[in-house]
Design a protein around this motif. Structure first.
Motif, PDB file in Angstrom:
ATOM      1  N   ASP A 166       0.835  -1.190   0.000  1.00 22.43           N
ATOM      2  CA  ASP A 166       0.000   0.000   0.000  1.00 22.43           C
ATOM      3  C   ASP A 166       0.874   1.246   0.000  1.00 22.43           C
ATOM      4  O   ASP A 166       1.452   1.606   1.018  1.00 22.43           O
ATOM      5  N   VAL A 167       0.969   1.886  -1.144  1.00 23.42           N
ATOM      6  CA  VAL A 167       1.759   3.101  -1.283  1.00 23.42           C
ATOM      7  C   VAL A 167       0.915   4.260  -0.750  1.00 23.42           C
ATOM      8  O   VAL A 167      -0.274   4.360  -1.041  1.00 23.42           O
ATOM      9  N   PRO A 168       1.478   5.147   0.068  1.00 21.46           N
ATOM     10  CA  PRO A 168       0.700   6.257   0.618  1.00 21.46           C
ATOM     11  C   PRO A 168       0.209   7.207  -0.470  1.00 21.46           C
ATOM     12  O   PRO A 168       0.873   7.416  -1.488  1.00 21.46           O
ATOM     13  N   HIS A 169      -0.959   7.759  -0.237  1.00 21.07           N
ATOM     14  CA  HIS A 169      -1.585   8.690  -1.171  1.00 21.07           C
ATOM     15  C   HIS A 169      -1.881  10.007  -0.468  1.00 21.07           C
ATOM     16  O   HIS A 169      -2.050  10.048   0.749  1.00 21.07           O
ATOM     17  N   ASP A 170      -1.958  11.058  -1.259  1.00 19.12           N
ATOM     18  CA  ASP A 170      -2.383  12.368  -0.781  1.00 19.12           C
ATOM     19  C   ASP A 170      -3.738  12.677  -1.402  1.00 19.12           C
ATOM     20  O   ASP A 170      -3.988  12.347  -2.566  1.00 19.12           O
ATOM     21  N   VAL A 171      -4.609  13.321  -0.639  1.00 20.17           N
ATOM     22  CA  VAL A 171      -5.893  13.785  -1.155  1.00 20.17           C
ATOM     23  C   VAL A 171      -5.741  15.275  -1.409  1.00 20.17           C
ATOM     24  O   VAL A 171      -5.451  16.045  -0.493  1.00 20.17           O
ATOM     25  N   VAL A 172      -5.914  15.663  -2.683  1.00 19.58           N
ATOM     26  CA  VAL A 172      -5.696  17.049  -3.088  1.00 19.58           C
ATOM     27  C   VAL A 172      -7.017  17.644  -3.566  1.00 19.58           C
ATOM     28  O   VAL A 172      -7.671  17.089  -4.446  1.00 19.58           O
TER      29      VAL A 172
ATOM     30  N   GLN B 105      -8.023  27.980  -0.547  1.00 21.37           N
ATOM     31  CA  GLN B 105      -6.668  28.112  -1.072  1.00 21.37           C
ATOM     32  C   GLN B 105      -6.297  26.832  -1.816  1.00 21.37           C
ATOM     33  O   GLN B 105      -5.589  25.979  -1.290  1.00 21.37           O
ATOM     34  N   VAL B 106      -6.802  26.711  -3.017  1.00 22.14           N
ATOM     35  CA  VAL B 106      -6.561  25.496  -3.803  1.00 22.14           C
ATOM     36  C   VAL B 106      -5.395  25.707  -4.751  1.00 22.14           C
ATOM     37  O   VAL B 106      -5.127  26.832  -5.151  1.00 22.14           O
ATOM     38  N   PRO B 107      -4.675  24.687  -5.128  1.00 20.48           N
ATOM     39  CA  PRO B 107      -4.812  23.303  -4.690  1.00 20.48           C
ATOM     40  C   PRO B 107      -4.289  23.135  -3.265  1.00 20.48           C
ATOM     41  O   PRO B 107      -3.296  23.735  -2.879  1.00 20.48           O
ATOM     42  N   ALA B 108      -5.002  22.330  -2.500  1.00 20.11           N
ATOM     43  CA  ALA B 108      -4.653  22.118  -1.094  1.00 20.11           C
ATOM     44  C   ALA B 108      -4.614  20.625  -0.806  1.00 20.11           C
ATOM     45  O   ALA B 108      -5.504  19.887  -1.223  1.00 20.11           O
ATOM     46  N   VAL B 109      -3.583  20.198  -0.081  1.00 24.66           N
ATOM     47  CA  VAL B 109      -3.492  18.807   0.343  1.00 24.66           C
ATOM     48  C   VAL B 109      -4.348  18.677   1.599  1.00 24.66           C
ATOM     49  O   VAL B 109      -4.046  19.271   2.632  1.00 24.66           O
ATOM     50  N   ILE B 110      -5.421  17.901   1.497  1.00 23.15           N
ATOM     51  CA  ILE B 110      -6.339  17.725   2.606  1.00 23.15           C
ATOM     52  C   ILE B 110      -5.831  16.628   3.545  1.00 23.15           C
ATOM     53  O   ILE B 110      -5.808  16.798   4.746  1.00 23.15           O
ATOM     54  N   LEU B 111      -5.440  15.497   2.981  1.00 16.08           N
ATOM     55  CA  LEU B 111      -4.875  14.392   3.746  1.00 16.08           C
ATOM     56  C   LEU B 111      -3.565  13.981   3.092  1.00 16.08           C
ATOM     57  O   LEU B 111      -3.483  13.919   1.861  1.00 16.08           O
ATOM     58  N   ALA B 112      -2.566  13.670   3.875  1.00 17.50           N
ATOM     59  CA  ALA B 112      -1.269  13.272   3.338  1.00 17.50           C
ATOM     60  C   ALA B 112      -0.858  11.919   3.896  1.00 17.50           C
ATOM     61  O   ALA B 112      -0.989  11.670   5.097  1.00 17.50           O
TER      62      ALA B 112
ATOM     63  N   ALA C  41     -17.158  19.319  -4.755  1.00 16.49           N
ATOM     64  CA  ALA C  41     -15.781  19.749  -5.016  1.00 16.49           C
ATOM     65  C   ALA C  41     -15.132  18.862  -6.071  1.00 16.49           C
ATOM     66  O   ALA C  41     -15.641  17.788  -6.399  1.00 16.49           O
ATOM     67  N   GLN C  42     -14.015  19.320  -6.572  1.00 15.34           N
ATOM     68  CA  GLN C  42     -13.179  18.502  -7.431  1.00 15.34           C
ATOM     69  C   GLN C  42     -11.937  18.152  -6.620  1.00 15.34           C
ATOM     70  O   GLN C  42     -11.249  19.032  -6.113  1.00 15.34           O
ATOM     71  N   ALA C  43     -11.686  16.853  -6.496  1.00 19.12           N
ATOM     72  CA  ALA C  43     -10.544  16.385  -5.706  1.00 19.12           C
ATOM     73  C   ALA C  43      -9.970  15.157  -6.374  1.00 19.12           C
ATOM     74  O   ALA C  43     -10.622  14.509  -7.200  1.00 19.12           O
ATOM     75  N   GLU C  44      -8.734  14.848  -6.021  1.00 15.51           N
ATOM     76  CA  GLU C  44      -8.081  13.664  -6.581  1.00 15.51           C
ATOM     77  C   GLU C  44      -7.136  13.057  -5.553  1.00 15.51           C
ATOM     78  O   GLU C  44      -6.663  13.732  -4.649  1.00 15.51           O
ATOM     79  N   ALA C  45      -6.919  11.767  -5.709  1.00 14.41           N
ATOM     80  CA  ALA C  45      -5.960  11.052  -4.870  1.00 14.41           C
ATOM     81  C   ALA C  45      -4.680  10.895  -5.675  1.00 14.41           C
ATOM     82  O   ALA C  45      -4.698  10.362  -6.779  1.00 14.41           O
TER      83      ALA C  45
END
Length: 91
Positions: A12-18, A50-57, A76-80
């Motif tokens: 499981d490679v870590p992901h960021d939610v942006v 303040q986008v783009p913002a990392v919500i979870l890292a 919203a528009q977000a991506e992992a």
């Protein structure tokens, strides 16, 4: 004494939610950010505008995908994004 580095291989490679765009329902997005992060309402609003913002890292892929789904459901528009692997072999 020589330094030794070990590269751990994980399934499981870590992901960021942006968050890329809060959309028109900003208040709903702020509430989702607050629920996901545990931040105050004010800090959640700062992240939302303040986008783009990392919500979870550094979260697992399943958690990142569920967070992206929650943000998209709020308008919203977000991506992992997969975190880049550290290059420990270069000096």
């Amino acid at each position: 004494m020589a330094d030794e580095y070990f590269l751990l291989v994980c399934d499981d490679v870590p992901h960021d939610v942006v968050l890329t765009d809060p959309g028109t329902r900003t208040l709903d997005v702020v509430h989702v950010i607050r629920r996901l992060t545990g931040l105050s309402l004010w800090h959640s609003k700062v992240l939302a505008v303040q986008v783009p913002a990392v919500i979870l890292a550094g979260v697992p892929q399943e958690d990142a995908e569920s967070a992206v789904t929650a943000l998209r459901d709020a308008g919203a528009q977000a991506e992992a994004r997969q975190q880049p692997e550290p290059d420990l072999l270069k000096p």
